[in-house]
Design a protein around this motif. Sequence first.
Motif, PDB file in Angstrom:
ATOM      1  N   UNK A  78       0.852  -0.990  -0.073  1.00  0.00           N
ATOM      2  CA  UNK A  78      -0.035   0.275   0.004  1.00  0.00           C
ATOM      3  C   UNK A  78       0.805   1.307  -0.112  1.00  0.00           C
ATOM      4  N   UNK A  79       2.144   1.237   0.579  1.00  0.00           N
ATOM      5  CA  UNK A  79       2.888   2.310   0.637  1.00  0.00           C
ATOM      6  C   UNK A  79       3.680   2.513  -0.811  1.00  0.00           C
ATOM      7  N   UNK A  80       3.992   1.503  -1.266  1.00  0.00           N
ATOM      8  CA  UNK A  80       4.609   1.720  -2.805  1.00  0.00           C
ATOM      9  C   UNK A  80       3.519   2.069  -3.643  1.00  0.00           C
ATOM     10  N   UNK A  81       2.213   1.827  -3.593  1.00  0.00           N
ATOM     11  CA  UNK A  81       1.118   2.289  -4.430  1.00  0.00           C
ATOM     12  C   UNK A  81       1.013   3.862  -4.206  1.00  0.00           C
ATOM     13  N   UNK A  82       1.001   4.082  -2.747  1.00  0.00           N
ATOM     14  CA  UNK A  82       0.785   5.446  -2.328  1.00  0.00           C
ATOM     15  C   UNK A  82       2.119   6.735  -3.096  1.00  0.00           C
ATOM     16  N   UNK A  93       3.858   5.685  -5.676  1.00  0.00           N
ATOM     17  CA  UNK A  93       3.722   5.898  -7.116  1.00  0.00           C
ATOM     18  C   UNK A  93       2.703   6.817  -7.418  1.00  0.00           C
ATOM     19  N   UNK A  94       1.617   7.028  -6.792  1.00  0.00           N
ATOM     20  CA  UNK A  94       0.566   8.058  -6.847  1.00  0.00           C
ATOM     21  C   UNK A  94       1.175   9.378  -6.742  1.00  0.00           C
ATOM     22  N   UNK A  95       2.149   9.515  -5.709  1.00  0.00           N
ATOM     23  CA  UNK A  95       2.669  10.792  -5.247  1.00  0.00           C
ATOM     24  C   UNK A  95       3.549  11.304  -6.530  1.00  0.00           C
ATOM     25  N   UNK A  96       4.261  10.544  -6.808  1.00  0.00           N
ATOM     26  CA  UNK A  96       5.295  10.555  -8.069  1.00  0.00           C
ATOM     27  C   UNK A  96       4.586  11.224  -9.226  1.00  0.00           C
ATOM     28  N   UNK A  97       3.394  11.098  -9.410  1.00  0.00           N
ATOM     29  CA  UNK A  97       2.724  11.476 -10.454  1.00  0.00           C
ATOM     30  C   UNK A  97       2.224  12.934 -10.447  1.00  0.00           C
ATOM     31  N   UNK A  98       2.324  13.273  -9.140  1.00  0.00           N
ATOM     32  CA  UNK A  98       1.978  14.866  -9.069  1.00  0.00           C
ATOM     33  C   UNK A  98       3.087  15.918  -9.106  1.00  0.00           C
ATOM     34  N   UNK A  99       3.016  17.127  -9.035  1.00  0.00           N
ATOM     35  CA  UNK A  99       3.862  18.199  -9.010  1.00  0.00           C
ATOM     36  C   UNK A  99       4.536  18.193  -7.555  1.00  0.00           C
ATOM     37  N   UNK A 100       6.084  18.038  -7.926  1.00  0.00           N
ATOM     38  CA  UNK A 100       6.918  17.988  -6.486  1.00  0.00           C
ATOM     39  C   UNK A 100       8.089  18.742  -6.672  1.00  0.00           C
ATOM     40  N   UNK A 145      10.702  11.022  -1.848  1.00  0.00           N
ATOM     41  CA  UNK A 145       9.647  10.069  -2.029  1.00  0.00           C
ATOM     42  C   UNK A 145      10.226   8.790  -2.610  1.00  0.00           C
ATOM     43  N   UNK A 146      11.157   9.104  -4.010  1.00  0.00           N
ATOM     44  CA  UNK A 146      11.781   8.069  -4.603  1.00  0.00           C
ATOM     45  C   UNK A 146      12.799   7.145  -3.608  1.00  0.00           C
ATOM     46  N   UNK A 197      12.887   2.184  -0.421  1.00  0.00           N
ATOM     47  CA  UNK A 197      12.887   1.253   0.864  1.00  0.00           C
ATOM     48  C   UNK A 197      12.061   0.392   0.999  1.00  0.00           C
ATOM     49  N   UNK A 198      10.677   1.025   0.667  1.00  0.00           N
ATOM     50  CA  UNK A 198       9.512   0.111   0.827  1.00  0.00           C
ATOM     51  C   UNK A 198       9.698  -1.255  -0.329  1.00  0.00           C
ATOM     52  N   UNK A 199      10.137  -0.939  -1.363  1.00  0.00           N
ATOM     53  CA  UNK A 199      10.410  -2.100  -2.323  1.00  0.00           C
ATOM     54  C   UNK A 199      11.161  -3.091  -1.783  1.00  0.00           C
ATOM     55  N   UNK A 200      12.575  -2.548  -1.055  1.00  0.00           N
ATOM     56  CA  UNK A 200      13.617  -3.445  -0.568  1.00  0.00           C
ATOM     57  C   UNK A 200      12.758  -4.224   0.625  1.00  0.00           C
TER      58      UNK A 200
END
Length: 68
Positions: free
Chosen positions: A14-18, A20-27, A35-36, A41-44
């Motif tokens: 769920x954190x990974x999905x979140x 990914x969604x955040x990376x699609x926004x203006x940052x 976030x990357x 870390x979450x993927x590992x």
Amino acid sequence: MSAVSFALSRAHSMNIQRYHRLLKTHLTDVERNYIEWRLSQEQAALAAIDRPHRDGAHADAGRAASVY
């Protein structure tokens, strides 16, 4: 898969999905880098749950959930 492994796996997914969604926004660059970093870390952590240790124990044995 134990109940703890399942719960940790679900939380990391769920954190990974979140992230990914955040990376699609203006940052800002700082936000994107953070976030990357968290995403990696979450993927590992998710990969470690499914990867048994050399002694046969799972990565989540005796481990409390991360509090980030």
